[in-house]
Design a protein around this motif. Structure first.
Motif, short mmCIF file in Angstrom:
data_model
loop_
_atom_site.label_atom_id
_atom_site.label_comp_id
_atom_site.label_asym_id
_atom_site.label_seq_id
_atom_site.Cartn_x
_atom_site.Cartn_y
_atom_site.Cartn_z
N PRO A 58 0.80 -1.23 0.00
CA PRO A 58 0.00 0.00 0.00
C PRO A 58 0.84 1.28 0.00
CG PRO A 58 -0.81 -1.53 1.65
CD PRO A 58 0.40 -2.14 1.05
N LYS A 59 1.87 1.35 0.85
CA LYS A 59 2.64 2.57 0.96
C LYS A 59 3.32 2.94 -0.35
CE LYS A 59 4.48 3.50 5.53
NZ LYS A 59 5.57 3.13 6.43
N GLN A 96 -7.61 -0.52 -11.65
CA GLN A 96 -8.87 -0.55 -10.90
C GLN A 96 -9.77 -1.69 -11.37
OE1 GLN A 96 -11.36 2.92 -11.37
NE2 GLN A 96 -11.41 3.22 -9.16
N LYS A 97 -9.81 -1.92 -12.68
CA LYS A 97 -10.72 -2.93 -13.24
C LYS A 97 -10.05 -4.30 -13.35
CE LYS A 97 -14.13 -0.02 -14.64
NZ LYS A 97 -13.84 1.15 -15.48
N LYS A 98 -8.82 -4.42 -12.83
CA LYS A 98 -8.07 -5.67 -12.88
C LYS A 98 -7.72 -6.08 -14.31
CE LYS A 98 -9.95 -7.57 -8.69
NZ LYS A 98 -10.88 -8.56 -8.23
N PHE A 136 -3.10 -6.34 -5.74
CA PHE A 136 -4.21 -6.17 -4.81
C PHE A 136 -4.31 -4.73 -4.33
CE2 PHE A 136 -6.96 -6.46 -1.29
CZ PHE A 136 -7.83 -7.46 -1.67
N HIS A 138 -5.29 -2.61 -1.56
CA HIS A 138 -5.69 -2.52 -0.16
C HIS A 138 -6.46 -1.23 0.05
CE1 HIS A 138 -3.50 -5.88 1.74
NE2 HIS A 138 -2.80 -5.80 0.63
N LEU A 139 -7.25 -1.20 1.12
CA LEU A 139 -8.11 -0.04 1.34
C LEU A 139 -7.41 1.31 1.29
CD1 LEU A 139 -10.61 -1.21 4.08
CD2 LEU A 139 -11.14 -0.40 1.80
N PRO A 140 -6.23 1.47 1.92
CA PRO A 140 -5.63 2.81 1.93
C PRO A 140 -5.21 3.30 0.55
CG PRO A 140 -4.49 1.35 3.47
CD PRO A 140 -5.43 0.51 2.70
N ARG A 142 -7.00 2.89 -2.26
CA ARG A 142 -8.14 3.26 -3.09
C ARG A 142 -8.40 4.77 -3.22
NH1 ARG A 142 -11.01 -0.89 -4.99
NH2 ARG A 142 -10.45 -2.92 -4.13
N PRO A 143 -8.42 5.53 -2.08
CA PRO A 143 -8.71 6.96 -2.25
C PRO A 143 -7.70 7.66 -3.16
CG PRO A 143 -8.62 6.37 0.09
CD PRO A 143 -8.26 5.15 -0.68
N GLU A 146 -8.35 6.57 -6.82
CA GLU A 146 -9.55 7.17 -7.38
C GLU A 146 -9.36 8.65 -7.65
OE1 GLU A 146 -12.66 6.18 -4.60
OE2 GLU A 146 -12.45 4.04 -5.02
N LYS A 174 -15.26 14.96 -2.87
CA LYS A 174 -15.43 14.04 -1.75
C LYS A 174 -14.12 13.68 -1.07
CE LYS A 174 -18.31 10.52 -2.02
NZ LYS A 174 -18.83 9.33 -2.71
N LYS A 175 -13.01 13.75 -1.82
CA LYS A 175 -11.73 13.34 -1.24
C LYS A 175 -10.65 14.39 -1.47
CE LYS A 175 -12.65 8.47 -2.07
NZ LYS A 175 -13.82 8.56 -2.97
#
Lengths: 565, 413
Positions: A58-59, A96-98, A136, A138-140, A142-143, A146, A174-175
């Motif tokens: 992720p980092k 994003q869409k793999k 993969f 990971h959640l962090p 995604r923002p 996007e 939103k972000k």
């Protein structure tokens, strides 16, 4: 609105420093120092980017995505910027869409339609037997992913001057914490419409709040207070704590004013939001019970299959959607409107069939009617279960019903709920017209008030019974149509509505349309007002107590109708 | 009018009770000495039907496998299926009937904890066996129940730990939404105990409950957005609503435009089957945790998936043939582990079968070898954290190295 022309340069310098630090920390070749944009070429960067993404860490992914954002606008040549941004958009949406995959030994591909492309050159390649996996997310990550994608798409949309892709702009709003400052600076330098620029300045203000420069902070504060939301309030409150009151008394004052202004707007937004939710829930209750109000009110038939007629309405809508998709795909977005007459006629016809085959023979025995309609409901549930299966149906949601509009504070008008409210009003007008202004309605009212007298003066009561049961069923079907956009559609969906529908009809007064409207509003508003304070369970309990209390005092419901039994 | 309504209710309850025996149907013809019966207690109507109903067919399929391999101890096994209609007391009543009237040797049943609690006294009094396929709140250790799935200490807490880690997004504020009954309440009690053991303050979490079958989540999701915008760090939703409330919740989440990158959801009862009918492109990234996920790569998994697909087709069942969920696998494992215990005991008598539990293992489709130990009746399972993908399924985000030893009683409850 102050235009921030002096800011981009500062931001670019800042970003370069931050980026070079992250570069040192995470890149394999740590020899690259300060200004790496000049030292490594675009092609080297692309290779580096792909390695970092394939790491699935992720980092590292977050850092390299920000770098990519900065790299796309590092060169001043608009043609180069366009080319790089296009690459960034393709690759990030691939991730994003793999469609972007890596193998263990460092091979990668990007799939576009049926072709496998080399992600760097975008030339077609053949892939071997190696096992490819999508990195993969990971959640962090995604923002950041996007946001960089949205910004790149925004820059792409600049091709046509003066126009911005507004849906992407909404994503950025939103972000705001994840935007790339270089890309933002580039966007603000471009030719934009005033409203788009205002929105971009607002997005940038979140980052500017954290600036060391006092002027920038105060500018950001002014920008933020123009669009009130809880998010801006939280950001400003946080900054307010860090301001030194001795050094910058003016700034404190600006911040305090902004906080007061926003807090007030948020309260108003909250109140509006409660009223809107209440209206929305009331309209659902009204739709679910209007058919029952006619059936129960006129004939005193306790129709336990009413919920299943709602369900049938939703399934008819589904079938029509599927037919349209197969025959006239271009008409698909309008399927809800096209379905209206079909749903009304088919569920109405079904109601007529139930009346003709079952209920007609049981008018003198209400308990039998109860059991018989319960049987009908079980039959309908299982008929649908056997023919369609038990799973929830997937409905096509037309674009005009997706999402909503942020109006004021955090008050969000969601389109599908708004559509339901409007639909409920239309149904109300239609029913009122039918009952009050037509000959058929007059007959219904006559039979309701005094059955034998109406029969004596020549009203065919049997026919009126049949038709009004059909109309009541048709209205239930229309409720199913409207609810399919909000709730899940499965064979047992009707059972959720039957209790609520009976509650509303009994509370409002049997046979009274205005009573049903009033009771739906009352139950809906109480539910919505109590829920956030004491929870949904307490809200249900309170509504039940209310109904028991009302029925003790007025056994015929709130709106009583004079009826001769 | 009130009288009429009361009457409706009473009549409905009476009729339901009277009709219950009629719902019981035998899957095969009765035979005396050559067959032995097992019973199923899964609702195929009511609020839980959408997911729970298919477990009946899974047990049927596992039994068909046993019979094809020559039965158990030379006897053909027969499945007796009932429909407790998502009505908790009816589980106990149907369970008693299965044991006393049908003489079933083992029961497979229950989804919600409230239904298990309802059957519990029945199986304990009759010294019978209930195989329970769901992961649940723990805090229970009956000799008459075989717990096929994980208690929270080995499923929920590892998932929370992941979400609080840097890789999981450093979650530090928690909005807990659950259906109002024992499972969500106990899970959230354990969560709160866990939070306070980590020094997380009370302002950082909020819990709310909704009635069964609740579907109007508009106000609650408004409240969640409000909670998420407050200061104090990244928020997550811990979702413990069950049954038809799950897709309803997700539908409203999509409707209000909340993505996993805004507020991630850890859905503790969310399964592949709950995503049917939803457009999952806007749900990608939300999480769940189970002892089995459909995307596991193992031989046993390929086998069970293809068996299920052909079972659904050949029997014309109204289920999707390509959806395999954790409780289905757990029920399937349960039937096979029961058969192994019976073979080991050499008899169908319950006390002897219980004696034989220690050391029973089974090659689970999850890829782990699952086993029963001597300490309690909990089956040791592997743990997965899954992440919703665009194909209405879950990608495996994390999985345990081994099968952690189940801890029925949590220190945080």
């Amino acid at each position: 609105m102050i235009r921030g022309h002096s800011c981009p340069r500062f931001f670019r310098e800042m970003a370069k420093i931050i980026l070079s630090i992250s570069w040192l920390a995470f890149a394999d070749n740590s020899a690259v120092a300060s200004d790496h944009f000049n030292k490594i070429s675009w092609i080297e960067f692309r290779n580096h980017f792909i390695t970092e993404i394939c790491s699935s860490k992720p980092k590292r992914m977050k850092a390299v995505l920000q770098e990519l954002g900065s790299f796309t606008v590092a060169n001043q040549d608009p043609k180069v910027i366009r080319e790089r941004t296009q690459w960034a958009t393709d690759l990030i949406s691939g991730i994003q869409k793999k469609r972007f995959r890596c193998s263990k030994d460092g091979k990668t591909y990007l799939k576009r339609e049926d072709k496998f492309l080399d992600p760097v050159s975008m030339a077609e390649i053949k892939i071997g037997d190696a096992k490819y996996k999508a990195p993969f997310l990971h959640l962090p990550v995604r923002p950041t992913l996007e946001t960089i994608l949205a910004t790149s798409k925004l820059i792409n949309s600049l091709k046509n001057p003066g126009t911005l892709d507004l849906s992407q702009l909404a994503l950025l709003e939103k972000k705001p914490d994840f935007i790339n400052t270089d890309q933002m600076a580039y966007l603000l330098k471009s030719q934009l419409s005033d409203s788009s620029r205002e929105r971009l300045v607002f997005v940038r203000a979140f980052k500017m709040l954290k600036s060391e420069n006092i002027d920038e902070v105060s500018e950001a504060l002014r920008n933020l207070s123009s669009i009130p939301s809880r998010k801006t309030l939280t950001a400003i409150t946080k900054v307010r704590k860090t301001i030194d009151p001795v050094k910058d008394p003016e700034l404190i004052e600006i911040a305090d004013n902004a906080i007061a202004e926003i807090s007030f707007s948020i309260q108003i937004g909250k109140a509006m939001s409660i009223v809107y939710s209440g209206l929305s829930y009331s309209s659902i209750l009204f739709l679910a019970s209007i058919g029952l109000a006619i059936v129960f009110g006129l004939m005193g038939v306790i129709n336990l299959a009413q919920g299943e007629l709602i369900m049938i309405g939703a399934y008819v809508t589904f079938v029509i959607q599927e037919c349209l998709a197969a025959v006239f795909p271009s008409m698909l977005p309008l399927y809800l409107l096209i379905s209206i007459p079909f749903v009304f006629l088919i569920t109405g016809g079904m109601g007529a069939l139930i009346e003709f085959s079952v209920i007609r023979h049981l008018y003198t025995r209400p308990l039998m009617t109860l059991l018989a309609t319960w049987g009908v409901s079980i039959f309908l549930i299982n008929m649908i279960r056997v023919s369609f299966g038990t799973q929830n149906l997937e409905f096509y949601v037309p674009d005009y019903l997706v999402g909503g509009l942020s109006v004021f504070g955090d008050f969000l008008i969601t389109w599908n709920r708004l559509a339901t409210i409007i639909f409920a009003i239309v149904i109300l007008i239609f029913t009122l017209f039918l009952v009050k202004k037509t000959r058929f309605g007059m007959n219904i009212r006559a039979v309701t008030e005094n059955r034998s007298m109406a029969g004596a003066i020549g009203v065919n009561t049997r026919k009126v019974d049949l038709l009004s049961f059909a109309v009541g069923s048709g209205l239930a079907g229309l409720a199913g149509l409207a609810l399919s956009t909000i709730y899940n559609v499965n064979p047992t969906m009707g059972t959720n509505f039957i209790v609520d529908a009976f509650m509303v009809v009994v509370l409002g007064g049997v046979g009274s349309i205005w009573g049903t409207v009033f009771a739906a509003l009352l139950v809906g508003m109480i539910n919505v007002a109590v829920e956030p304070l004491y929870g949904a369970v307490a809200a249900k309990v309170l509504v039940m107590i209310l109904i028991i209390a009302v029925i003790q005092v007025r056994p015929e419901g709130i709106f009583m109708m004079k009826v001769r039994k | 009018m009130m009288n009429r309504r009361k009457f409706i209710k009473a009549a409905g309850a009476l009729a339901g009770a009277a009709a219950a025996p009629a719902f019981i149907s035998s899957a095969f013809g009765a035979g005396h000495s050559k067959t032995q019966k097992i019973g199923c207690l899964f609702s195929s109507s009511g609020a839980m039907a959408n997911v729970e109903g298919r477990l009946n067919s899974v047990v049927d399929m596992a039994v068909a496998e046993l019979n094809a391999a020559g039965g158990v101890l030379g006897k053909t096994i027969e499945t007796v299926i009932t429909d407790p209609a998502s009505d908790w007391p009816l589980y106990a009543q149907n369970g008693r009937q299965l044991l006393l009237q049908e003489k079933c040797k083992a029961l497979f049943g229950c989804w919600t904890s409230v239904s298990r609690k309802s059957v519990l006294p029945v199986v304990e009094q009759n010294d019978a066996l209930l195989y329970y396929p769901l992961h649940f709140e723990g805090e229970e250790n009956s000799e008459s129940v075989v717990y096929m799935n994980s208690p929270p200490a080995s499923s929920v807490l590892p998932a929370l730990e992941y979400m609080m880690s840097e890789d999981g997004g450093s979650a530090s504020r928690f909005y807990m939404v659950g259906s109002d009954y024992v499972w969500p309440r106990t899970i959230n009690k354990i969560n709160k105990g866990y939070f306070s053991s980590l020094g997380i303050s009370e302002e950082s979490y909020k819990e709310t409950y909704v009635p069964f079958g609740f579907s109007n989540f508009q106000t609650i999701i408004n409240d969640i957005r409000d909670f998420a915008d407050q200061p104090g760090g990244p928020p997550i939703i811990i979702l413990t609503v069950v049954g038809s409330s799950i897709p309803a919740f997700f539908k409203e989440i999509i409707n209000q435009g909340i993505l996993a990158s805004d507020i991630p959801i850890l859905g503790l009862d969310v399964l592949e089957a709950d995503l049917e009918g939803l457009d999952t492109t806007s749900l990608v990234g939300h999480l769940n945790c189970w002892a089995y996920l459909q995307n596991v790569e193992s031989e046993a998994n390929t086998e069970i998936k293809s068996n299920w697909a052909s079972f659904v087709k050949s029997n014309g069942l109204p289920y999707k043939s390509d959806v395999m969920i954790d409780p289905m696998v757990s029920a399937y494992d349960g039937v096979h582990m029961w058969a192994k215990a019976v073979e080991k005991a050499g008899t169908f008598e319950v006390p002897a079968v219980k004696e034989a539990f220690d050391g029973i293992t089974f090659n689970c489709p999850s890829g782990y070898e699952i086993s029963l130990g001597s300490e309690n009746n909990y089956v040791a399972r592997g743990v997965f954290i899954g992440s919703v993908n665009e194909n209405q399924a879950f990608d495996i985000l994390w999985q345990s190295d081994d099968t952690p030893k189940p801890v029925p009683f949590s220190p945080y409850a």
